[in-house]
Scaffold this active site. Structure first.
Site, PDB file in Angstrom:
ATOM      1  N   TYR A  53      -7.160  -4.116  12.196  1.00 42.29           N
ATOM      2  CA  TYR A  53      -5.710  -4.141  12.033  1.00 42.29           C
ATOM      3  C   TYR A  53      -5.051  -5.113  12.998  1.00 42.29           C
ATOM      4  O   TYR A  53      -5.578  -5.382  14.066  1.00 42.29           O
ATOM      5  CB  TYR A  53      -5.142  -2.744  12.280  1.00 42.29           C
ATOM      6  CG  TYR A  53      -5.500  -1.707  11.259  1.00 42.29           C
ATOM      7  CD1 TYR A  53      -6.073  -2.052  10.037  1.00 42.29           C
ATOM      8  CD2 TYR A  53      -5.270  -0.359  11.499  1.00 42.29           C
ATOM      9  CE1 TYR A  53      -6.401  -1.083   9.105  1.00 42.29           C
ATOM     10  CE2 TYR A  53      -5.594   0.610  10.575  1.00 42.29           C
ATOM     11  CZ  TYR A  53      -6.159   0.249   9.383  1.00 42.29           C
ATOM     12  OH  TYR A  53      -6.488   1.225   8.468  1.00 42.29           O
ATOM     13  N   SER A 234      -3.116   5.716   2.100  1.00 38.17           N
ATOM     14  CA  SER A 234      -2.245   5.122   1.083  1.00 38.17           C
ATOM     15  C   SER A 234      -1.664   6.173   0.139  1.00 38.17           C
ATOM     16  O   SER A 234      -1.739   6.046  -1.079  1.00 38.17           O
ATOM     17  CB  SER A 234      -3.010   4.065   0.266  1.00 38.17           C
ATOM     18  OG  SER A 234      -2.135   3.250  -0.470  1.00 38.17           O
ATOM     19  N   LEU A 236       1.282   6.726  -0.716  1.00 43.33           N
ATOM     20  CA  LEU A 236       2.354   6.183  -1.558  1.00 43.33           C
ATOM     21  C   LEU A 236       1.896   4.962  -2.346  1.00 43.33           C
ATOM     22  O   LEU A 236       2.717   4.179  -2.841  1.00 43.33           O
ATOM     23  CB  LEU A 236       3.577   5.829  -0.706  1.00 43.33           C
ATOM     24  CG  LEU A 236       4.291   7.014  -0.058  1.00 43.33           C
ATOM     25  CD1 LEU A 236       5.436   6.525   0.821  1.00 43.33           C
ATOM     26  CD2 LEU A 236       4.797   7.988  -1.106  1.00 43.33           C
ATOM     27  N   GLY A 239       3.227   1.671  -1.343  1.00 46.14           N
ATOM     28  CA  GLY A 239       4.663   1.542  -1.593  1.00 46.14           C
ATOM     29  C   GLY A 239       5.053   1.666  -3.041  1.00 46.14           C
ATOM     30  O   GLY A 239       6.241   1.836  -3.354  1.00 46.14           O
ATOM     31  N   LEU A 241       4.738   4.071  -5.167  1.00 52.56           N
ATOM     32  CA  LEU A 241       5.352   5.350  -5.510  1.00 52.56           C
ATOM     33  C   LEU A 241       6.710   5.545  -4.822  1.00 52.56           C
ATOM     34  O   LEU A 241       7.408   6.509  -5.117  1.00 52.56           O
ATOM     35  CB  LEU A 241       4.406   6.492  -5.139  1.00 52.56           C
ATOM     36  CG  LEU A 241       3.100   6.515  -5.946  1.00 52.56           C
ATOM     37  CD1 LEU A 241       2.168   7.610  -5.437  1.00 52.56           C
ATOM     38  CD2 LEU A 241       3.386   6.717  -7.438  1.00 52.56           C
ATOM     39  N   GLY A 243       8.919   3.096  -4.972  1.00 53.30           N
ATOM     40  CA  GLY A 243       9.782   2.158  -5.654  1.00 53.30           C
ATOM     41  C   GLY A 243       9.834   0.805  -4.972  1.00 53.30           C
ATOM     42  O   GLY A 243      10.692  -0.020  -5.283  1.00 53.30           O
ATOM     43  N   LYS A 244       8.918   0.549  -4.062  1.00 52.76           N
ATOM     44  CA  LYS A 244       8.892  -0.698  -3.301  1.00 52.76           C
ATOM     45  C   LYS A 244       8.752  -1.901  -4.248  1.00 52.76           C
ATOM     46  O   LYS A 244       7.884  -1.868  -5.134  1.00 52.76           O
ATOM     47  CB  LYS A 244       7.723  -0.666  -2.322  1.00 52.76           C
ATOM     48  CG  LYS A 244       7.572  -1.886  -1.445  1.00 52.76           C
ATOM     49  CD  LYS A 244       6.408  -1.707  -0.497  1.00 52.76           C
ATOM     50  CE  LYS A 244       6.206  -2.920   0.379  1.00 52.76           C
ATOM     51  NZ  LYS A 244       5.057  -2.744   1.294  1.00 52.76           N
TER      52      LYS A 244
END
Length: 244
Positions: A53, A234, A236, A239, A241, A243-244
């Site tokens: 990372y 992850s 979401l 992103g 989920l 709405g990203k």
């Protein structure tokens, strides 16, 4: 916040984990430290990072997330035992600038990677040390079909387990886990560990969310029967989920 014990280890983690993979890329050190304080105040005790990372991975920033986390840990040594700190060793074939290109997961690279992470994190031990992705040929990161034509030489799993056991004995890690792993891999690590009197993995960190439910098949059965819980990343769907 409710906590869960990771297999038969002494590690008890909050059901929500604070992920860190944007620190050093999208987040400043100050923002990262504010996130840690905010999480701890709300009962989260679990932090997850990795030597690879931040994301997106770049040679220029590799290891920056651990370097961002390090000053907070150094400044809060009196609170270190309140945190379950997880990190990961990167596997082969994706980021050849890590460890001068030696990205195998072997008896040589595991202690090397642990020591490098400990220096960046400014701490004496990592609670949960994970294999970020397998050394061998497996479908991962969006693929699901196994392709035997991509077979390659891989470090024996027993060698990897033995290196983790030595790190545990040395006090540098408390337990180890797997990530982006298959049901076969989960079972094989556990079988070899038990047959050789060595520590077995205590967790498996795979992607899991409403649009990616692959864990619900044979991996779920293996996880249940082996008592190796899922650490879902992850949630979401990067992103999607939200709405990203």
């Amino acid at each position: 916040m409710q906590r869960t014990r990771l297999s038969n280890s002494a590690l008890e983690v909050s059901e929500i984990c604070l992920g860190t993979m944007t620190w050093g890329e999208q987040n400043s050190e100050s923002e990262a430290h504010q996130q840690i304080d905010w999480a701890l105040e709300r009962g989260i005790n679990f932090l997850d990072t990795a030597e690879m990372y931040p994301i997106p991975p770049r040679k220029e920033t590799q290891g920056s997330t651990e370097r961002v986390l390090g000053p907070w840990l150094a400044r809060n040594r009196h609170r270190r035992d309140r945190i379950v700190l997880a990190s990961k060793i990167a596997g082969p074939g994706r980021r050849d600038w890590i460890r001068n290109g030696d990205t195998r997961i072997s008896a040589q690279t595991i202690p090397w990677a642990i020591d490098d992470s400990l220096k960046r994190l400014q701490t004496d031990y990592i609670d949960l040390y994970q294999i970020h992705w397998p050394d061998r040929n497996v479908p991962m990161f969006g693929t699901w079909q196994f392709d035997a034509t991509k077979e390659k030489e891989a470090t024996p799993i027993l060698e990897q387990i033995s290196a983790m056991a030595k790190a545990i004995e040395a006090g540098k890690i408390r337990a180890y886990g797997l990530s982006n792993e298959t049901a076969w891999g989960l079972c094989e690590y556990t079988r070899l560990a038990r047959e050789n009197g060595l520590p077995a993995p205590v967790s498996v960190q795979n992607g899991y969310n409403l649009v990616s439910r692959m864990f619900d098949g044979d991996l779920a059965e293996a996880s249940y029967r082996l008592n190796i819980p899922l650490l879902a990343y992850s949630p979401l769907a990067m992103g999607l989920l939200s709405g990203k």
